[in-house]
Design a protein around this motif. Structure first.
Motif, short mmCIF file in Angstrom:
data_model
loop_
_atom_site.label_atom_id
_atom_site.label_comp_id
_atom_site.label_asym_id
_atom_site.label_seq_id
_atom_site.Cartn_x
_atom_site.Cartn_y
_atom_site.Cartn_z
N LEU A 202 28.53 -19.77 53.19
CA LEU A 202 28.03 -18.68 53.80
C LEU A 202 26.44 -18.53 53.51
N VAL A 203 25.62 -18.34 54.64
CA VAL A 203 24.03 -18.26 54.52
C VAL A 203 23.52 -16.85 54.49
N LEU A 204 23.03 -15.97 53.68
CA LEU A 204 22.36 -15.21 53.70
C LEU A 204 20.72 -15.37 53.95
N MET A 205 20.25 -15.05 55.19
CA MET A 205 18.59 -15.54 55.41
C MET A 205 17.98 -14.41 55.69
N GLU A 206 16.81 -14.55 54.97
CA GLU A 206 15.59 -13.40 55.66
C GLU A 206 15.37 -13.64 56.88
N SER A 207 14.82 -12.54 57.63
CA SER A 207 14.11 -12.76 58.99
C SER A 207 13.06 -11.83 59.26
N THR A 208 12.19 -11.88 58.25
CA THR A 208 11.04 -10.81 58.30
C THR A 208 10.20 -11.19 59.62
N TYR A 209 9.99 -12.34 59.90
CA TYR A 209 9.17 -12.83 61.18
C TYR A 209 10.08 -13.71 61.85
N GLY A 210 11.14 -13.34 62.16
CA GLY A 210 11.95 -14.02 62.99
C GLY A 210 11.79 -14.18 64.21
N ASP A 211 11.09 -13.21 65.00
CA ASP A 211 10.78 -13.19 66.44
C ASP A 211 9.32 -13.82 66.78
N ARG A 212 8.57 -14.35 65.64
CA ARG A 212 7.33 -15.11 66.10
C ARG A 212 7.11 -16.19 65.32
N ASN A 213 5.90 -16.80 65.71
CA ASN A 213 5.40 -18.07 64.79
C ASN A 213 3.97 -17.68 64.49
N HIS A 214 3.75 -17.95 63.04
CA HIS A 214 2.42 -17.82 62.57
C HIS A 214 1.28 -18.82 63.37
N ARG A 215 0.18 -18.33 63.53
CA ARG A 215 -0.83 -19.23 63.92
C ARG A 215 -0.98 -20.25 62.94
N ASP A 216 -1.73 -21.33 63.36
CA ASP A 216 -1.95 -22.64 62.58
C ASP A 216 -2.81 -22.40 61.39
N ARG A 217 -2.34 -22.84 60.11
CA ARG A 217 -3.11 -21.99 59.21
C ARG A 217 -4.52 -22.48 58.99
N LEU A 218 -4.80 -23.61 59.48
CA LEU A 218 -6.17 -24.13 59.62
C LEU A 218 -6.87 -23.38 60.66
N SER A 400 0.35 -15.17 55.99
CA SER A 400 1.66 -14.42 55.53
C SER A 400 2.30 -15.67 54.39
N ALA A 401 2.98 -14.59 53.41
CA ALA A 401 3.73 -15.28 52.37
C ALA A 401 5.19 -15.45 52.76
N HIS A 402 5.68 -15.04 54.13
CA HIS A 402 6.91 -15.40 54.68
C HIS A 402 6.78 -16.46 55.79
N THR A 403 7.79 -17.20 55.83
CA THR A 403 7.82 -18.21 56.99
C THR A 403 8.07 -17.49 58.14
#
Length: 457
Positions: A202-218, A400-403
């Motif tokens: 069983l996996v308990l997984m965070e989902s803070t930004y589960g609806d989007r992708n961050h901009r490229d860090r650069l 963001s500190a969250h993936t």
């Protein structure tokens, strides 16, 4: 093995999950609920279980939304060991003592305004309560499989979110539970990438930004550099609400990394947070946990934590003096969601000035002042007074500190056999798209945790 969900189940803060296995009760995290006044009042409510019945507490990391109710847990009868990664154990007293100091100050302020007959305001916990917590802490290294109760073992893996953040592996009754804690993005400065895990029931997984992708860090970094140039040319001031752990250290890293390109030497930089200054010292003691690129940056000059134009403001007087500076200053101050702390005083003095740039670099929860500013509020109330928002408000989401959704899917993709997954630590608008994408990719049963519900494995 049975898992009960009591916090961060449909919202981002207040993480708390109870595991019953091998005749034992293990609590995963015991975090503070953050947001508006009504949300934070829930922290005073009784726990939905008897704290004295908990055999051990396992903490994923030291952010206050994962540790902020531990003092109340102890105060109400918990006496078991508290397991946390060793760098996280160094951060824990810094975080809890700061929160206790704020809670005591807030209660004192409320009581000064108390009318005859009104009940006395009490802090959520005190500094004395924190010392009772610290006596129970048992630090562990990454990768050390440890028996924490008869029939129950755990190990920590690096989650790449903040220093000492952990993915928790828990074995009991021939089953294995994996709790992601909060996962950081790949390529986060200073920190190593989240470790993959191959097996779980069983996996308990965070989902803070589960609806989007961050901009490229650069791209994000280029945007940040352009923003600083714009503020300098406008003879402005930059205010950055930032959590004392994680974002503050990353910002200093980028200032050192782009020292020449951004002409950082022309600015006065203020880390206006006694807690952040203490956290910097903890980071410095645990350089062995840094990634390779960070170790290279630390070999060069300037050192991110000792920039020649960096001022660590400890006293209230030094903090107040910053507001006499009208331009050429970058101010990093807590809290990250602008729901308290010194950043509010800087807002009061600067948010009505058009040359002010307010930069949000982290998640803003529902009900917080930060969320209202990000959503475009034209006026805000700070310390009981209304202020017009003339400052320019920016959101730099790529820091963001969250993936993001891609990172969450990639991390889950390392598991063999597509184990069932329960999504925690996220609002429904973020969890539902992630759940659909997990199902589309063949994940086992996907459940959205709700308060008071449970799953068995």
């Amino acid at each position: 093995m049975r898992v009960h969900f009591h916090g961060a189940a449909g919202e981002v803060t207040g993480s708390m999950h109870l595991v019953e296995a091998a005749g034992r009760r293990i609590l995963l995290d015991c975090g503070m609920i953050q947001g508006g006044r009504e949300m934070e009042a829930r922290n005073f409510e009784p726990f939905p279980f008897d704290p004295a019945s908990i055999d051990a507490l396992v903490v994923s990391h030291a952010h206050i939304d994962h540790v902020g109710r531990i003092p109340r847990l102890v105060w109400q009868g918990f006496r078991g060991p508290i397991y946390i990664q060793d760098a996280g154990a160094d951060l824990l007293p810094v975080m809890l003592l700061d929160a206790a100091s704020l809670a005591e100050s807030d209660a004192e302020r409320e009581n000064r305004k108390r009318r005859p007959g009104e009940p006395e305001a009490m802090p959520l916990f005190t500094r004395e309560d924190v010392h009772d917590v610290l006596d129970l802490v048992r630090p562990l290294r990454y990768g050390a499989r440890t028996a924490i109760a008869p029939g129950v073992e755990i190990a920590f893996r690096d989650a790449g979110h903040i220093l000492g953040s952990s993915i928790v592996e828990l074995w009991a009754e021939g089953r294995k539970l994996v709790y992601s804690g909060d996962l950081g993005p790949h390529g986060t400065p200073i920190l190593r990438d989240p470790e993959p895990v191959r097996d779980a029931d069983l996996v308990l997984m965070e989902s803070t930004y589960g609806d989007r992708n961050h901009r490229d860090r650069l791209d994000t970094i280029h945007e940040f550099g352009d923003l600083l140039e714009q503020a300098w040319n406008a003879r402005g001031k930059v205010l950055i609400p930032a959590f004392a752990v994680g974002r503050s250290q990353e910002l200093l890293y980028w200032f050192a990394r782009y020292w020449d390109e951004w002409q950082i030497s022309r600015w006065r930089i203020f880390l206006d947070s006694p807690m952040a200054a203490k956290v910097v010292a903890v980071y410095d003691r645990h350089r062995t946990l840094f990634d390779e690129e960070a170790r290279e940056v630390w070999k060069r000059r300037p050192n991110p934590f000792t920039l020649p134009n960096l001022h660590l403001t400890d006293s209230t007087e030094a903090s107040m003096a910053i507001n006499r500076i009208e331009n050429g200053a970058i101010v990093i101050a807590g809290s990250g969601m602008a729901n308290g702390g010194r950043i509010l005083h800087h807002f009061r003095h600067n948010i009505e000035r058009r040359a002010t740039h307010v930069v949000f670099v982290g998640y803003q929860a529902e009900g917080t002042l930060g969320r209202r500013l990000v959503d475009g509020a034209s006026t805000v109330r700070i310390h009981g007074e209304e202020y017009r928002v003339n400052a320019q408000v920016h959101t730099i989401g790529g820091l963001s500190a969250h993936t993001d959704q891609s990172g969450l899917l990639a991390w889950y993709g390392h598991f063999e056999g597509n184990p069932p997954v329960v999504l925690v630590h996220g609002e429904d608008r973020a969890r539902e798209p992630l759940a659909r994408e997990l199902r589309r990719r063949g994940a086992g049963e996907v459940t959205l945790a709700r308060p008071g519900t449970a799953v068995e494995v």
